[in-house]
Design a protein around this motif. Sequence first.
Motif, PDB file in Angstrom:
ATOM      1  N   ARG A 186      48.294 154.252  91.561  1.00 31.35           N
ATOM      2  CA  ARG A 186      49.431 153.603  92.219  1.00 31.35           C
ATOM      3  C   ARG A 186      50.578 153.556  91.214  1.00 31.35           C
ATOM      4  O   ARG A 186      50.391 153.130  90.072  1.00 31.35           O
ATOM      5  CB  ARG A 186      49.063 152.181  92.663  1.00 31.35           C
ATOM      6  N   ARG A 230      51.186 143.525  91.738  1.00 31.44           N
ATOM      7  CA  ARG A 230      49.875 142.881  91.610  1.00 31.44           C
ATOM      8  C   ARG A 230      49.024 143.129  92.850  1.00 31.44           C
ATOM      9  O   ARG A 230      47.839 143.481  92.747  1.00 31.44           O
ATOM     10  CB  ARG A 230      50.061 141.383  91.401  1.00 31.44           C
ATOM     11  N   LYS A 231      49.632 142.964  94.026  1.00 33.28           N
ATOM     12  CA  LYS A 231      48.883 143.093  95.281  1.00 33.28           C
ATOM     13  C   LYS A 231      48.377 144.516  95.489  1.00 33.28           C
ATOM     14  O   LYS A 231      47.252 144.742  95.953  1.00 33.28           O
ATOM     15  CB  LYS A 231      49.762 142.667  96.452  1.00 33.28           C
ATOM     16  N   ASP A 233      47.898 146.692  93.149  1.00 35.16           N
ATOM     17  CA  ASP A 233      47.199 147.157  91.949  1.00 35.16           C
ATOM     18  C   ASP A 233      47.866 148.411  91.379  1.00 35.16           C
ATOM     19  O   ASP A 233      47.211 149.413  91.083  1.00 35.16           O
ATOM     20  CB  ASP A 233      45.723 147.437  92.255  1.00 35.16           C
ATOM     21  N   GLN A 235      49.293 150.683  88.637  1.00 38.24           N
ATOM     22  CA  GLN A 235      48.877 150.793  87.236  1.00 38.24           C
ATOM     23  C   GLN A 235      49.928 151.423  86.323  1.00 38.24           C
ATOM     24  O   GLN A 235      49.896 151.249  85.116  1.00 38.24           O
ATOM     25  CB  GLN A 235      47.605 151.653  87.133  1.00 38.24           C
ATOM     26  N   THR A 255      52.426 141.788  84.557  1.00 37.70           N
ATOM     27  CA  THR A 255      51.422 142.546  85.307  1.00 37.70           C
ATOM     28  C   THR A 255      50.464 143.345  84.440  1.00 37.70           C
ATOM     29  O   THR A 255      49.409 143.768  84.918  1.00 37.70           O
ATOM     30  CB  THR A 255      52.105 143.531  86.272  1.00 37.70           C
ATOM     31  N   ILE A 257      51.123 146.291  83.453  1.00 41.04           N
ATOM     32  CA  ILE A 257      51.327 147.679  83.867  1.00 41.04           C
ATOM     33  C   ILE A 257      51.656 148.545  82.657  1.00 41.04           C
ATOM     34  O   ILE A 257      52.234 148.067  81.669  1.00 41.04           O
ATOM     35  CB  ILE A 257      52.459 147.738  84.921  1.00 41.04           C
ATOM     36  N   TYR A 293      45.351 157.126  82.794  1.00 47.35           N
ATOM     37  CA  TYR A 293      44.878 156.429  83.998  1.00 47.35           C
ATOM     38  C   TYR A 293      43.459 156.857  84.340  1.00 47.35           C
ATOM     39  O   TYR A 293      42.574 156.031  84.578  1.00 47.35           O
ATOM     40  CB  TYR A 293      45.790 156.705  85.187  1.00 47.35           C
ATOM     41  N   SER A 297      40.143 154.512  84.371  1.00 46.16           N
ATOM     42  CA  SER A 297      39.405 154.360  85.608  1.00 46.16           C
ATOM     43  C   SER A 297      37.946 154.694  85.399  1.00 46.16           C
ATOM     44  O   SER A 297      37.050 154.016  85.904  1.00 46.16           O
ATOM     45  CB  SER A 297      39.995 155.269  86.708  1.00 46.16           C
TER      46      SER A 297
END
Length: 305
Positions: A186, A230-231, A233, A235, A255, A257, A293, A297
Amino acid sequence: MRNFTLLLVLLASMPAVADKLRVGITLHPYYSYVSHVIGDRAEIVPLVDAGFNPHSYEMQPADLKRLMTMDALVVNGIGHDEFAFRALDTLQSQLGEGSNLTVIKANADVPLLASANSQGAWNPHTFVSISAAVRQVYSIARELAKLDPDNGRYYKKNAVQFARDMRNMKKRYAEQLFGLDLKGIRIASTHNAYGYLLQEFGISIDTVIEPAHGVEPSASQLQKTIDRIRKADVQVLFTELNMDNRYVKIIEQATGIRIYHFSHMTYGAYDRDQFSREMEQNLRTLVLAFRQYAGNSASIAGGSQ
């Protein structure tokens, strides 16, 4: 004396040597594009001196004088060089039908993205993209060939070479992303300049922060952005290189981020190789962000088993 008179007659009967085509540009990327197309067969003329801000620039008398010397002007035409169109309106009102200036719309053949925060507007940042840049270079070469048929094949050949070089560059970096799982990524962006570039790699932007380019969000808009990040997510946040956006640090602190910087390609001195150099920098940044990322993950997934 008779021989001298004959020589004058012969010289007068010879066709005049045409001056080189004078091709104007409005933005830095178009300087790079046109330079690659024309080589030494035409002259490139920036409409505005380097160091200007295209979003707030007001035309000066010297700019209008330069405009009147051009045979063609290459424009973005979809929102990033409105100052040029004000100048063109002035030129038209002064010269009327006497103006022989050809306006080349670089984006004539580019599939456009909608602007993120403006109703009914297009995203004008087509130049931050490999595929869109190639389409623009082809359009520029085609239109210049119409104005200068003697050099038309040369212009088109150079456009093909530029396209080949840029596609090879993209291929090199795309190969570094093979095998990465990016389905869950995201992305937020300070403004919508990078939509065309990310689209080439199958990625879309989830949220755009600035209400308009260069306009900082209000406190309430910033809080809503933080809540969305935040909602959803989100990154990764892509922001503009060499721009001191204070709110970016606030978002990062609120956040967690990750911040990555892309070049916007519209600053600095005019440079033939600026586009290729800064696009390569952007591709390196893109690969770094996606790899980090994917690595994070994988770590999270591994730790949850």
